[in-house]
Scaffold this active site. Structure first.
Site, mmCIF file in Angstrom:
data_model
loop_
_atom_site.group_PDB
_atom_site.id
_atom_site.type_symbol
_atom_site.label_atom_id
_atom_site.label_comp_id
_atom_site.label_asym_id
_atom_site.label_seq_id
_atom_site.Cartn_x
_atom_site.Cartn_y
_atom_site.Cartn_z
ATOM 1 N N ASP A 260 0.801 -1.216 -0.099
ATOM 2 C CA ASP A 260 0.017 -0.032 -0.023
ATOM 3 C C ASP A 260 0.947 1.136 0.121
ATOM 4 O OD1 ASP A 260 0.939 0.215 2.583
ATOM 5 O OD2 ASP A 260 -0.856 0.353 3.680
ATOM 6 N N ASP B 220 5.378 -1.360 6.996
ATOM 7 C CA ASP B 220 4.510 -2.150 7.729
ATOM 8 C C ASP B 220 5.507 -3.241 8.613
ATOM 9 O OD1 ASP B 220 4.461 -4.131 5.930
ATOM 10 O OD2 ASP B 220 2.636 -3.151 4.935
ATOM 11 N N ASP C 14 9.202 2.115 21.693
ATOM 12 C CA ASP C 14 9.503 3.409 22.024
ATOM 13 C C ASP C 14 8.500 3.869 23.112
ATOM 14 O OD1 ASP C 14 10.063 6.176 21.647
ATOM 15 O OD2 ASP C 14 10.884 5.566 19.649
ATOM 16 N N HIS D 291 15.783 8.997 13.392
ATOM 17 C CA HIS D 291 14.669 9.546 12.635
ATOM 18 C C HIS D 291 14.577 10.994 12.816
ATOM 19 C CE1 HIS D 291 13.420 9.018 16.692
ATOM 20 N NE2 HIS D 291 12.503 10.093 16.399
ATOM 21 N N ASP D 292 15.331 11.654 13.716
ATOM 22 C CA ASP D 292 15.360 13.156 13.933
ATOM 23 C C ASP D 292 16.395 13.951 13.246
ATOM 24 O OD1 ASP D 292 13.057 12.886 15.551
ATOM 25 O OD2 ASP D 292 13.841 12.868 17.201
HETATM 26 C C1 NOJ Z 1 11.728 12.948 20.122
HETATM 27 C C2 NOJ Z 1 11.472 12.076 19.183
HETATM 28 O O1 NOJ Z 1 12.438 11.255 18.716
HETATM 29 C C3 NOJ Z 1 10.716 12.997 17.919
HETATM 30 O O2 NOJ Z 1 10.909 12.344 16.727
HETATM 31 C C4 NOJ Z 1 9.408 13.469 18.307
HETATM 32 O O3 NOJ Z 1 9.081 14.612 17.330
HETATM 33 C C5 NOJ Z 1 9.397 14.222 19.594
HETATM 34 N N1 NOJ Z 1 10.365 13.342 20.530
HETATM 35 C C6 NOJ Z 1 8.354 14.419 20.315
HETATM 36 O O4 NOJ Z 1 7.660 13.373 20.632
#
Ligand code: NOJ
Length: 559
Positions: free
Chosen positions: A29, A33, A102, A331-332
């Protein structure tokens, strides 16, 4: 083995982080997943990692891609079902890998039942689950700004009250001063631990205790004003200890807390080993600011000396007392090669960066795509980006610096750089999905940078990661050894040693696009060492030294 350092499974493992939406699409899709994860478990295992950390898989409106949770006990339907998760958990365990979830409990989604009830019934028990406050006349309850930009308060007309949200408007902060909230958190922990998960990465956990009275800040920043009132707040120790004693101690599990603006001194307060320890490890951010001030939007240019100083401080201050969590991507964070490495020497610098952090003392975390040297993406318009913080930061940047510079910053700093789908092959949609269209842009470089092409190349970044993790696993000195830095004043070289009983390792890394000469520091006789790993061929040493080629790295072992 040196007596000062205690063994633990979480210290010996390496962890692979999956950001589910972009990892692998198993049902066609266009969205990653759990079925996709299941199909890739052998691949993850083949890297030589011992655990998977899943970014949030829970039911969520996806305003912050899972970090806005609407149900802590269910899976986002786009990702599958609880049974699909159990199959992944079993598949990971069968392969000898742990699973880390998480835990996002600083805030919920505004679609969580608790929040909805807190509005429906202001006199009911859920109102005090959140920070609801009256305004001060026409003004907000205080001057705090969200860490995603914009005010940290949102007005609700029905209640004529504001609620606090340190992140997006759709992420109301939970009030941990309410003991019922902490009981809920403990129940959530038990739910997943009883199912068999092996630990938690705790999202912005150092923000959960806010200063009493929520005072305004005397400082003003467009982003994060007021942070001194909740970063490392007054009851943090108490709440973390409660989670540990009431729940975590009863399981064989691990925790790693996300901790923005953390220093070693403060970290030791929470992670120093002993009866008062609250978390096993912490993700600090100091080493992610070697090219910026605090966060990548305040870009300054990469400074190796700044990076080395931070690393050495964390290695030295924690050794024998606490354990480091090591990462260079998640991912940040934008892709590390674009930040600390060289796109021109992509393959060489990817390997040097990997060696740099994985050979330090601590538990290494590897983010999906990092192991093949994925790069940032540059989309034409800000409208092409989907991350909420990218849009907010862009607006601030545009008002201060103008459109062109703001867009350059988006390309450099956006979290979406790390969120493009994993490039599995040179086939359509990089092998990520069989759908016509993936949920987000695929980096056009996928025809060259992909897993399939690197699988069969012995010199690929992918196979280097495998060798590096194997080397770490087979040499305790790289896990438990103490750390000493050399060449501290060099702006090109990062050199450190590791020491455990009579074993030693020397890690030599170049961050230059030019050749750099090197002589081994006192006490290391290269003719007696074994060159265990390098990113170039034919690596000789003459007169106890050699010339490092662009982004060359070497690891020597000594008995
Ligand atoms: C830290 C996380 O790694 C991030 O991706 C998220 O946007 C913020 N905390 C808020 O949860």
């Amino acid at each position: 083995m040196s007596e000062e350092i205690k063994r633990a499974w979480y210290k010996e493992m390496a962890v692979y982080q999956v950001w589910p939406r972009s990892f692998a699409d198993g049902n066609g899709d266009g969205i990653g997943d759990l079925k996709g994860v299941l199909e890739k478990l052998d691949y993850i295992k083949s890297l030589g990692v011992d655990a998977i950390w899943f970014s949030p898989l829970y039911k969520s409106p996806q305003k912050d891609y899972g970090y806005d949770i609407a149900d802590y006990r269910d899976i986002q339907p786009e990702y599958g079902t609880l049974d699909d998760f159990k199959a992944v958990l079993k598949g990971a365990h069968d392969r000898g890998m742990k699973v880390i979830m998480d835990l996002v409990v600083n805030h919920t989604s505004d679609q969580h039942e608790w929040f909805k009830k807190s509005i429906e019934d202001p006199d009911g028990p859920y109102h005090d689950y959140y920070f609801w406050r009256k305004g001060k006349g026409k003004r907000r309850p205080n001057n705090w700004m969200s860490t995603f930009a914009g005010p940290a308060w949102e007005y609700n007309e029905k209640l004529d009250e504001y609620y606090l949200h340190l992140f997006a408007v759709e992420q109301p902060d939970l009030n941990h001063d309410n003991p019922k909230v902490r009981e809920e958190v403990k129940d959530i922990m038990r739910f997943w631990l009883d199912m068999g998960v092996d630990g938690f990465r705790e999202d912005v956990i150092t923000f959960i205790s806010k200063k009493e009275g929520l005072p305004s800040s005397p400082y003003y920043f467009p982003i994060g004003t007021g942070i001194e009132n909740y970063m490392h707040g007054p009851h943090l120790d108490e709440y973390l200890s409660e989670f540990r004693h009431d729940v975590l101690d009863k399981y064989d599990c691990m925790t790693v807390g996300e901790a923005p603006m953390m220093t070693t001194k403060k970290a030791l307060h929470h992670i120093a080993e002993g009866p008062d320890q609250q978390l096993n490890m912490m993700f600090h951010f100091e080493h992610m600011a070697a090219d910026c001030m605090f966060f990548s939007w305040l870009h300054t240019g990469f400074k190796l000396k700044k990076l080395k100083k931070v690393y050495t401080r964390w290695q030295k201050d924690l050794y024998g007392r606490a354990w480091n969590a090591l990462y260079i991507e998640n991912h940040d964070q934008p892709r590390i090669i674009n930040r600390y490495g060289s796109v021109k020497y992509r393959v060489e610098s990817a390997k040097t960066l990997a060696t740099m952090y994985i050979c330090q003392c601590g538990t290494p975390f590897i983010y999906q795509g990092q192991e093949i040297g994925m790069l940032n993406i540059a989309l034409d318009s800000v409208d092409d980006y989907v991350d909420v913080s990218t849009h907010n930061n862009y607006k601030v940047a545009r008002s201060l610096l103008g459109e062109k510079k703001a867009m350059d910053l988006v390309h450099y700093a956006s979290r979406d750089n790390a969120r493009t789908p994993v490039q599995w092959s040179a086939e359509k949609n990089a092998g990520f999905t069989t759908a016509d269209k993936p949920w987000f842009y695929i980096n056009p470089n996928y025809t060259e940078i992909n897993v399939a092409s690197q699988e069969n190349d012995p010199d690929s970044i992918l196979n280097y990661y495998r060798k590096l993790l194997k080397l770490r696993k087979e040499n305790e000195v790289l896990i438990y050894g103490s750390y000493e830095e050399y060449y501290k004043d060099s702006g090109d070289l990062y050199v450190y040693g590791r020491f455990l009983d009579d074993k030693r390792a020397l890690v030599v890394l170049s961050f230059s696009e030019e050749n750099v000469s090197f002589t081994a520091p006192g006490g290391f006789d290269l003719s007696k060492g074994k060159l265990a790993l390098s990113n170039y061929e034919t690596c000789g040493a003459v007169n106890n030294g050699f010339t490092l080629r662009p982004y060359e790295c070497r690891v020597y072992l000594f008995d």
